[in-house]
Design a protein around this motif. Structure first.
Motif, mmCIF file in Angstrom:
data_model
loop_
_atom_site.group_PDB
_atom_site.id
_atom_site.type_symbol
_atom_site.label_atom_id
_atom_site.label_comp_id
_atom_site.label_asym_id
_atom_site.label_seq_id
_atom_site.Cartn_x
_atom_site.Cartn_y
_atom_site.Cartn_z
ATOM 1 N N HIS A 96 0.807 -1.409 0.103
ATOM 2 C CA HIS A 96 0.080 -0.130 0.237
ATOM 3 C C HIS A 96 0.849 1.173 -0.009
ATOM 4 N N ILE A 97 1.903 1.294 1.057
ATOM 5 C CA ILE A 97 3.007 2.440 0.850
ATOM 6 C C ILE A 97 3.396 2.603 -0.218
ATOM 7 N N LEU A 99 2.409 1.986 -3.208
ATOM 8 C CA LEU A 99 1.438 2.357 -4.083
ATOM 9 C C LEU A 99 1.088 4.015 -3.971
ATOM 10 N N LEU A 100 1.249 4.296 -2.769
ATOM 11 C CA LEU A 100 1.026 5.756 -2.417
ATOM 12 C C LEU A 100 2.299 6.543 -2.612
#
Lengths: 288, 209
Positions: A96-97, A99-100
């Motif tokens: 997720h990070i 992707l961020l």
């Protein structure tokens, strides 16, 4: 090399940094009592907060005169306390990070996550929930997320706080390993960690830099102030009142060898070689 | 979609609260008494269901402030914040549309268009203000408390006593012109709130608090 030039920062009417100038290289340690301005300085260096005056020059790029964004891109920052996505697994959290942070290509993301998990030795824990990780593993996860974008400068606030002895040793070894090709800035209260890790130190008190140098140079600041005195156990309270006691060793029945810091030579005292903690205390006390 | 799924997973049970409220409100449409049905339902929808639009928007910053990961996510999360806001609020608007459609089936005399504009404006306004308050105060409790207090005072005074702007309509006699004006002013406020949210979520310092 990071050149900090006359940084001043006022927050809520209080000057938290006052004309701070430092030359940061290698593994750089920021030492100072609570409220000295270490965290503020780290946030400034990480590009998280702006400054009122002064500038930061990183590898010949004048960062303050451009934009906070430029600083942020090449720097990874890990705060002292954080709790990243406790309900997610280590892998999902990193995914997720990533992707961020803009790593959109799934294959590249997968490769990057595998690399950073190997770097911080968390491969076996990748399916574990973040909430189930130990303090040391969480710190390593923090480092892993920083490494997703492979920054050249790493800033870590109190890297070993809250870790047990074994985790502390593991984590500082990891930092030592990572420092081969990166500039690392740490702040710490634990002089032992700073002694083990840092090649250069800056001592800050009340927002001002009191001293900067190698651990040996800082230690030398207390030359002539470190003494060993032999006392009876009953005299200990009096000794505490008179001197800054650094260490106590039992020497026979009721007799103690006490390492003290004093500007004046105590009676029957023998001089000792200065260490980093002595140097730090001498500087903080304003003796140098 | 990966990120949205992750956000949903990360919210855990909190994601399902507005959905549960939707189901409760949806079912209650069929059980409310027939007398003054329209007005009761209008007040009920505005003060019970619509405020839950802020639930998801406030939870979007839960990770930043309640789990102390602001300094880590500050540099990368803000660009996704508004996108996530749109995604979650779209789901809410779909639920809202379903309720209004059911309302229309039961009471065909009601202007579905006016009602839809009113409720969507209110939902987006409350959710964007909730998000802004959460970012400003760096916690999720304060915005929830402010929203609950506002709704309670508005409901108890039926929007008459206090001088502050009134978000709710307590009778059905609103004209199309009034609704359009309400929607336009809401959209302006929503835009300003979202812009301020985006600006503030990227900074650690808060100048006033």
């Amino acid at each position: 090399m990071i050149n900090v030039q006359n940084i001043t920062k006022t927050y809520k009417g209080k000057k938290t940094l006052q004309k701070v100038s430092l030359e940061i290289e290698g593994i750089y340690g920021l030492l100072g009592p609570n409220g000295a301005g270490k965290t503020t300085l780290m946030r400034v260096l990480a590009g998280l907060i702006s400054v009122d005056e002064g500038k930061i020059i990183v590898e010949n790029d004048d960062l303050h005169s451009t934009d906070l964004k430029t600083i942020r891109n090449g720097i990874g920052y890990l705060p002292q306390d954080f709790d990243l996505y406790p309900k997610a697994t280590v892998y999902d959290c990193l995914n997720h990070i990533a992707l961020l942070k803009g790593i959109a290509d799934s294959q590249l993301r997968k490769e990057r996550i595998t690399t950073v998990l190997e770097q911080v030795n968390l491969v076996d824990a990748k399916k574990q929930k973040v909430s189930k990780l130990s303090g040391g593993m969480r710190k390593r996860l923090g480092i892993a997320q920083v490494f997703l974008t492979n920054p050249s400068i790493l800033i870590i606030d109190e890297p070993t706080s809250g870790l047990d002895i074994l985790e502390r040793i593991r984590f500082r070894n990891l930092l030592r390993e990572l420092s081969k090709d990166k500039t690392i800035i740490i702040s710490s209260h634990i002089v032992e960690d700073v002694e083990f890790l840092c090649t250069k130190l800056g001592i800050i008190k009340e927002g001002s830099v009191l001293a900067e140098g190698t651990p040996e140079e800082i230690a030398k600041s207390s030359d002539g102030f470190v003494w060993s005195i032999q006392i009876h156990e009953n005299e200990l309270s009096e000794t505490f009142k008179l001197y800054t006691v650094i260490d106590i060793q039992q020497r026979g029945f009721n007799i103690l060898d006490v390492r003290v810091l004093s500007k004046n030579k105590p009676s029957n005292a023998t001089p000792l070689n200065a260490t980093l903690i002595d140097g730090y205390l001498s500087i903080i006390n304003g003796w140098r | 979609m990966d990120q949205f799924k992750f956000e949903v997973k990360n919210m855990g049970l909190n994601f399902y609260i507005p959905i549960i409220i939707f189901l409760v409100v949806f079912c209650s449409l069929f059980f409310l008494p027939a007398e003054q049905y329209e007005l009761q339902l209008l007040i009920f929808l505005q003060t019970v269901f619509v405020p839950f639009s802020a639930w998801w928007s406030i939870y979007l910053v839960y990770e930043l402030y309640q789990n102390q990961s602001e300094e880590i996510l500050l540099l990368c999360y803000p660009r996704n914040l508004i996108l996530n806001f749109i995604k979650f609020e779209s789901i809410f608007i779909i639920m809202l549309a379903l309720i209004v459609a059911t309302f229309y089936v039961i009471l065909p005399d009601v202007s579905i268009f006016k009602l839809l504009i009113l409720l969507i404006s209110q939902a987006l306004l409350i959710s964007s203000l909730g998000l802004l308050l959460a970012i400003f105060f760096k916690n999720i409790e304060t915005p929830f408390m402010i929203i609950v207090l506002y709704i309670a005072t508005e409901l108890l005074t039926l929007g008459d006593v206090f001088l502050w702007p009134h978000m709710f309509f307590f009778d059905f006699n609103f004209t199309f012109r009034e609704i359009v004006f309400y929607a336009i002013s809401s959209m302006l406020l929503i835009t300003v709130s979202l812009y301020l949210s985006y600006v503030n979520v990227r900074t650690i310092e808060r100048k006033i608090i």
